[in-house]
Design an enzyme around this catalytic site. Sequence first.
Site, PDB file in Angstrom:
ATOM      1  CE  LYS A  24      -0.942   7.109  -9.852  1.00 16.73           C
ATOM      2  NZ  LYS A  24      -1.909   7.397  -8.784  1.00 16.73           N
TER       3      LYS A  24
ATOM      4  CD  GLN B  52      -5.301   9.130  -8.652  1.00 13.56           C
ATOM      5  OE1 GLN B  52      -4.724   8.133  -9.079  1.00 13.56           O
ATOM      6  NE2 GLN B  52      -4.648  10.085  -8.005  1.00 13.56           N
TER       7      GLN B  52
ATOM      8  CG  ASP C 164      -2.328   3.825  -3.922  1.00 12.03           C
ATOM      9  OD1 ASP C 164      -1.256   4.069  -4.503  1.00 12.03           O
ATOM     10  OD2 ASP C 164      -3.441   4.196  -4.336  1.00 12.03           O
TER      11      ASP C 164
END
Length: 294
Positions: free
Chosen positions: A54, A98, A121
């Site tokens: 990412k 994460q 997200d």
Amino acid sequence: MVATILDGKAIASQIREELAEEVAKWTAKRAITPCLAAVLVGDHPASEVYVRSKRRACEQAGLESQLHRLSGDCRESDLLELVDRMNRDPAVHGILVQLPLPAHIHESKILDAINPMKDVDAFHAENVGRICQGRPRYLPCTPHGIVQLLHRTGIKVSGKQAVVIGRSDIVGKPMAMMLMNRDSTLGPACANATVTVCHSRTAGLGDITRQADLLVAAIGRPRFVTADMVKPGAVVIDVGINRVDDQLVGDVDFEPVKQVAGHITPVPGGVGPLTVAMLLYNTLLAAKLQHTSA
Ligand code: NAD
């Protein structure tokens, strides 16, 4: 019939190129570079790989990225403090914690603490609620990537029977909502499906999946979807990433299903690359939303 392979990798690089151009134009007009801050808690080899890819993708698109590491035995309050700092930092536009987090940390408590405007997200309850109501701010990266893939390969969703296997907050549920909504970021043709959601307690799964014009598998079980579960000519989207004997395989039994389906995504090279591309999309969008007048 042998299915057409949907090349997610190629479409993701197309999206990333488009985004890089847009980022360059946007930053040229302002003294601001969109910035994604990622948080990694503990040592989780797969998470390390995801976060690294990412960050690399951010760099290539001209976005800034930060990486904050906390040890696996950190307190929940340490992580909450870090989130709070990033929430208040005007240089940070998108925050990504994460997952999975260590068991002693309450995932929902952390996700709830992220400023919804920086929630790239799209896991915060406010952003999920907005998707539910058909007025999304951010869309979760994996299902949004799938919508992009369908649109860019000319596959219409509207009016189709869609079956989603999996009801996770990350993939299954938002995918189902997005497919059933009246509109998408790419217009109504990529929405308006008749959606059935299947899960681990679904009875007669094969009877349901065989009805699907569009079948999305997000289960986490290698080669779970077999050829007899697929309607001839169906579009089969394989979200699964499973490691078997050092090889990555999807949730779909690729070779036999390819003989039945009309279109199919491979693993690797299907949905995975699109997820990263849509994270960049959300980071740019976050910067735009936070600097509407800049
Ligand atoms: P999850 O474990 O949270 O959810 C799995 C879902 O599958 C559950 O809702 C469960 O009800 C359902 N399920 C389990 N067994 C079943 C059965 N026998 N029959 C029917 N349904 C069953 O997983 P997730 O986070 O949604 O991820 C699913 C898969 O997708 C995993 O392999 C994951 O690694 C992968 N994934 C890939 C990407 C990507 O970018 N390609 C992104 C997220 C997740």
